[in-house]
Write an enzyme that holds these catalytic residues in place. Structure first.
Site, PDB file in Angstrom:
ATOM      1  CG  ASP A   1      -2.118   0.956   0.985  1.00  0.00           C
ATOM      2  OD1 ASP A   1      -2.061   1.759   0.024  1.00  0.00           O
ATOM      3  OD2 ASP A   1      -3.087   0.913   1.760  1.00  0.00           O
TER       4      ASP A   1
HETATM    5  C1  BGC Z   1      -4.966   3.361   0.051  1.00  0.00           C
HETATM    6  C2  BGC Z   1      -5.034   2.328  -1.043  1.00  0.00           C
HETATM    7  C3  BGC Z   1      -4.894   3.000  -2.375  1.00  0.00           C
HETATM    8  C4  BGC Z   1      -3.578   3.751  -2.407  1.00  0.00           C
HETATM    9  C5  BGC Z   1      -3.305   4.446  -3.717  1.00  0.00           C
HETATM   10  C6  BGC Z   1      -3.779   4.288  -0.080  1.00  0.00           C
HETATM   11  O1  BGC Z   1      -3.985   5.396   0.705  1.00  0.00           O
HETATM   12  O2  BGC Z   1      -4.953   2.725   1.302  1.00  0.00           O
HETATM   13  O3  BGC Z   1      -6.225   1.622  -0.956  1.00  0.00           O
HETATM   14  O4  BGC Z   1      -5.002   2.059  -3.392  1.00  0.00           O
HETATM   15  O5  BGC Z   1      -3.586   4.733  -1.398  1.00  0.00           O
HETATM   16  O6  BGC Z   1      -4.157   5.514  -3.908  1.00  0.00           O
END
Ligand code: BGC
Length: 771
Positions: free
Chosen positions: A272
Site C-alpha cells: 500500500d
Molecule cells: C490506500 C489504497 C490506495 C492507495 C493508492 C492508499 O492510501 O490505502 O487503498 O489504493 O492509497 O491511492
C-alpha cells in the site's frame, strides 16, 4: 484526447515496435524467447530475466511515479500503470504529485461502492462489475486496478467499510471471485486489498492486530484466499497495519507462509502507498513491488524520492555488499514479469471503452439490485385514506406534492472518501431523479434542505457540481422543512453519512454510531407533522436509528455512483422491485457489536505511543455470529439487531417450502444436496435470496450458532414456484484447527437451516457427518 487514444491503441493492438525491429531483420526463429508467444510464459520469463541487468531488475520492483512503475525499455516492456479502484477508474494525478493532472479524458463511470455490490447477493452482478470496470481501465491504459477490497466489517465505525463486502467471509468470497475474473478477463489485473486485517482506519499505520489463528483463517482470510485461488488474482496489496508486530506489506507469516506457500499465489504483492518500512523485511518477507513510499497514501510525499525507496538503491547496495544474493530479487522480478505478460505484454486484450452506455447500464443495474428495503409498514397512503397499505412504492395516483428533504439528495458522493474518489462524467443526484419522476405524473416535487452537513466544494481537485452553501440556522432549516412536510402527501428524507473525514472515508473512523448534523431531531420533527415519511439512508455503514418505530419506510441506498438518483427513484416509484439484502448486521446500538461490547476498539497504546495493540477478543464471533451467540443470555431483546444480516424486503412476498436433502448421512469426503421450494406469493415479480446456514450441533470447539454456507438469488413471477438446490461439502462443515493448523470437518450431527435472512429461518433439517 485523440493522441492519447492512439497511444492506447498502439499498446493494446498494434505489434510493439521491437517486433517491427526484429522481424524485418530476422525470421521468427531468431525472435528472442521472451517475445515468442508460442513459448510457455515461464520460459519467456526465464529468458527475460537472463537478459536483465541488476539495475533493470531493481527498477521494475519499485515505483517511478505516484502510480506507475517502469517496464524494461531496452527489452521492450512498457511501463506498468496502476490506478484506484475499486469503484471506478480514478482521475490521473501529476507524475510525482497528488494534484490532478487535469486531463480531459479521465472522467469515468462510477459504479456502486462495494457494500452495494455485496448487497446484491448476485455473483453475476460482480462479474458484470469487473468486466465494465476493466473496460474503463483499458481505455485509460491502466494495467492494475487497486481493488477490490475484501476486509471484513468488524465494526460499523470503520471508515472504509463502504469499500468492502460486508461481515461474512462466505458472502465476500462468493462476490469477490467473479469481480476478479471479470476484471482480469479484460487483461487488467485486480489488486485485492488490503491484505490483511485492515478492519478499521484509525491509526492504520500503527495498529498491531492480535487475533487468534482461528479467527484469522475463518473470518478474515477466506475472501482473500478465494480471490487468489478461485479468482486467480494477479496481484494483492499489503495492508498498512501490523500483524504479529510486523507490517503487513512485509509480513513473513501473511505473505511468505500463507499467501505464497500455502495458497500458491504466483502474482505480485504490491505495498500500500507508504506501507513499506524496511529494506531487509521487504526483501525477505515477500514484498514484490513497492509503491507510494514516503507518502501517507493520501497527501504527503517527498519529491522524486524513488531511488530512496526501500527496494531501490538500498537494496542494490546490500546485494553488492553481499548481504543478499539475487535469489529473492529474481523471485520478485519473475512475479513482476509474469504480471507484465498478463497485462502490458498481452497483445490479445480487447479494446477499452470509457463511459459507454453499457457501463452506465451496468452501474444502474447493480445499484438497483443492491438497494435494500429495510422496512415498509402499512400506513394510510394519503391523509384521508380509509385503508392502509405499505408506504412504498410511492403512490402517485392522487398525489399533488411530494417533499424531498436532506443534503444527501443534492450531494455528489462519488467525490471524497480517500483514494476511491472519482471524477465522473455524470452523477444523477437523487433530487433531480425525483423531480423527473414526479413530472411524469404531474406531481409537484418540493425540496427542503433540512440540515447543512458538509458543504465542501471540491475534493482532490475535483469540483463538486452544485453549491451546497447555505447560511441559514438549524431552526430556520427545520421550520422550512416542517412547514413543507405539513403540505406534502409524502416526505422522502435523504440522509445518512457522506464521504467527509470521520465518516465513510479513508484515514479515520467515525466517532459515533449516530447520524451526524442533527438529522435525528429533524426526522422526529418531520414525522410528527407527517407520518408518511420514507427515510433513505445513504452510507456504506449501519447507523443508529433511534426513531425506527416512528418511521414507516426505510431504504438503505449505499453510495451508488453515477446512477444514484435513477436507481433510487426507480425503487421508490416501484419501477424496480427491491431485492438487496444486508451484507452486515445492522446493530441497534454499538454495544451489540462484539468489538465494542468487549471494549477492544481501537486498542491500547504501548508505553512508547508508537504502536497500538488491537486485540480481536470477540474472536470468530463477528456480526451475526456474535448476536446469535448472545441471544437469550442477556434477555430477549438486548441483542436483537435492528436489522439482521441477510435482511431485505420486497414489494412482493415469498414463501419457502420444506427443506429436504438427498441423504441423511455423509462422509467427510462426500457431498450433500439440499432442495427447497420458493414461491412468489405476492402480485408482482420479484427476486428472493434463499440463504443456507449450517450449524454444528456438537463440536470439540465452540462454533457459531450458524454460518452462511450457500445462497441463491431467484427471480420469480407472481405465483411462480421454483426449486432451489444447494450442494455443499466438507468445506461447509469445517473449522480451523489451531493445534494442527488445518481445516477440519469433525464428524457428528449438523443442521442445515434455510431462510431469507439470518433471523428469518424457515426450515431446518439435521444430518450426520460420518468419518
Ligand atoms: C490506500 C489504497 C490506495 C492507495 C493508492 C492508499 O492510501 O490505502 O487503498 O489504493 O492509497 O491511492
Amino acid at each position: 484526447m485523440l493522441k492519447r487514444k492512439l497511444k492506447v491503441l498502439g499498446q493494446v493492438k498494434v505489434l510493439p515496435f521491437y517486433l517491427f525491429t526484429f522481424l524485418p531483420l530476422a525470421n521468427a526463429q531468431t525472435l528472442p524467447v521472451y517475445l515468442d508467444e508460442t513459448k510457455p510464459v515461464e520460459q519467456r520469463i526465464d529468458d527475460a530475466i537472463g537478459r536483465m541487468t541488476l539495475d533493470e531488475k531493481i527498477a521494475v520492483i519499485h515505483a517511478q511515479s505516484k502510480f506507475s512503475s517502469p517496464g524494461v525499455k531496452r527489452l521492450g516492456f512498457p511501463d506498468l500503470w496502476t490506478d484506484d479502484g475499486p469503484h471506478g477508474v480514478r482521475p490521473d494525478v501529476l507524475w510525482d504529485e497528488w494534484e490532478q493532472a487535469g486531463q480531459t479524458n479521465d472522467s469515468c463511470v462510477a459504479f456502486p461502492a462495494l457494500t452495494c455490490l455485496a448487497a446484491t447477493w448476485n455473483p453475476e452482478m460482480a462479474r458484470l462489475y469487473g468486466i465494465s470496470l476493466g473496460e474503463e481501465a483499458l481505455y485509460r491504459n491502466k494495467s492494475v486496478i487497486l481493488g477490490p477490497g475484501v476486509n471484513i466489517n468488524r465494526t460499523p465505525l470503520a471508515g472504509r467499510n463502504f469499500e468492502y463486502m460486508g461481515e461474512d467471509p462466505y458472502l465476500a468470497s462468493r462476490m469477490v471471485v467473479p469481480y476478479v475474473q471479470g476484471l482480469q478477463s479484460r487483461g487488467v489485473a485486480a489488486c485485492v486489498k488490503h491484505y490483511a486485517l485492515n478492519n478499521d482506519e484509525e491509526y492504520r499505520h500503527q495498529v498491531n492486530v492480535k487475533v487468534s489463528d482461528r479467527a484469522l483463517h475463518e473470518i478474515y482470510l477466506p475472501a482473500f484466499r478465494a480471490a487468489v485461488q478461485e479468482g486467480g488474482a494477479w496481484s494483492i496489496m499489503g495492508a498498512y497495519n501490523l500483524y504479529q508486530n510486523q507490517h503487513n506489506c512485509h509480513n513473513a507469516i501473511l505473505l511468505n507462509k500463507i499467501l505464497k506457500q500455502d495458497w500458491g499465489f504466483d502474482g505480485v504483492v504490491i505495498s500500500d502507498w507508504g506501507g513499506c518500512h524496511s529494506t531487509e523485511e521487504a526483501v525477505v518477507n515477500g514484498l514484490d513491488l513497492e509503491f507510494g513510499t514516503w507518502t501517507d497514501g493520501l497527501t504527503m510525499g517527498a519529491t522524486n524520492a524513488y531511488d530512496n525507496y526501500y527496494m531501490a538503491e538500498a537494496y542494490k547496495r546490500l546485494i553488492k555488499e553481499g548481504k543478499f544474493t539475487t535469489k529473492e530479487l529474481d523471485d520478485k522480478v519473475r512475479r513482476v514479469l509474469r504480471l507484465f505478460f498478463r497485462t502490458t505484454m498481452n497483445r490479445h486484450k480487447p479494446y477499452g471503452f470509457l463511459c459507454s452506455d453499457a457501463h452506465y447500464d451496468a452501474a444502474r443495474k447493480i445499484a438497483q439490485e443492491g438497494i435494500v428495503l429495510l422496512k415498509n409498514e402499512k400506513i394510510r397512503k394519503y391523509k384521508n385514506d380509509k385503508e392502509v397499505a405499505p408506504l412504498l412504492p410511492l403512490d402517485m395516483k392522487n398525489a399533488k406534492r411530494i417533499l424531498v428533504v436532506g443534503e444527501n439528495a443534492i450531494k455528489m458522493m462519488t467525490v471524497g472518501g480517500g483514494s476511491s474518489s472519482l471524477k465522473v462524467q455524470r452523477e444523477v443526484l437523487p433530487l433531480d431523479a425525483m423531480v423527473a419522476q414526479c413530472s411524469m405524473f404531474n406531481v409537484q416535487c418540493d425540496y427542503a434542505r433540512g440540515y447543512v452537513g458538509d458543504t465542501i466544494q471540491s475534493y482532490n481537485g475535483v469540483t463538486v457540481g452544485r453549491s451546497l452553501y447555505d447560511m441559514r440556522t438549524q431552526a430556520e432549516l427545520t421550520a422550512e422543512a416542517v412547514e413543507k412536510a405539513r403540505q406534502a402527501d409524502v416526505v422522502i428524507f435523504f440522509g445518512g453519512l457522506n464521504k467527509s473525514e470521520y465518516q465513510d472515508s479513508e484515514g479515520h473512523d467515525r466517532k459515533q454510531y449516530g447520524l451526524p448534523y442533527g438529522q435525528d431531531e429533524l426526522i422526529e420533527a418531520l414525522v410528527k407533522v407527517n407520518p408518511r415519511l420514507v427515510y433513505v439512508n445513504v452510507s456504506g455503514n449501519a447507523v443508529a436509528m433511534p426513531w425506527t418505530d416512528k418511521v414507516p419506510a426505510i431504504v438503505q441506498a449505499w453510495f451508488l455512483g453515477s446512477e444514484t438518483g435513477t436507481a433510487i427513484a426507480s425503487v421508490l416509484f416501484g419501477d424496480v422491485n427491491p431485492s438487496g439484502k444486508l451484507p452486515f448486521t445492522w446493530y441497534a446500538s454499538l454495544d451489540q457489536c462484539g468489538a465494542h461490547a468487549l471494549n477492544t476498539y481501537p486498542g491500547t497504546w504501548r508505553a512508547d505511543h508508537k504502536i497500538i495493540d488491537e486485540e480481536y477478543k470477540e474472536d470468530i464471533f463477528v456480526g451475526y455470529r456474535w448476536t446469535d451467540r448472545l441471544k437469550g443470555k442477556k434477555g430477549k431483546d438486548a441483542n436483537t439487531p435492528l436489522f439482521s444480516f441477510g435482511h431485505g424486503l420486497s414489494y412482493t412476498t415469498f414463501k419457502l417450502g420444506k427443506l429436504t436433502a438427498d441423504k441423511k448421512q455423509l462422509t467427510t469426503d462426500g457431498q450433500i444436496t439440499f432442495t427447497i421450494d420458493v414461491t412468489n406469493t405476492g402480485n408482482r415479480a420479484g427476486a428472493e435470496t434463499i440463504q443456507l446456514y449450517i450449524s454444528d450441533l456438537k463440536s470439540s470447539v465452540e462454533r457459531p450458532v450458524k454460518e452462511l454456507k450457500a445462497f441463491s438469488k431467484v427471480m420469480l413471477q407472481s405465483g411462480e414456484t421454483r426449486q432451489v438446490t444447494f450442494t455443499i461439502d466438507q468445506s461447509a462443515f469445517s473449522f480451523y484447527d489451531e493445534q494442527q493448523g488445518v481445516w477440519r470437518a469433525e464428524p457428528g450431527e449438523f443442521e442445515a437451516i434455510a431462510g431469507t435472512s439470518a433471523a428469518r429461518l424457515a426450515s431446518r433439517l439435521s444430518f450426520t457427518l460420518n468419518p
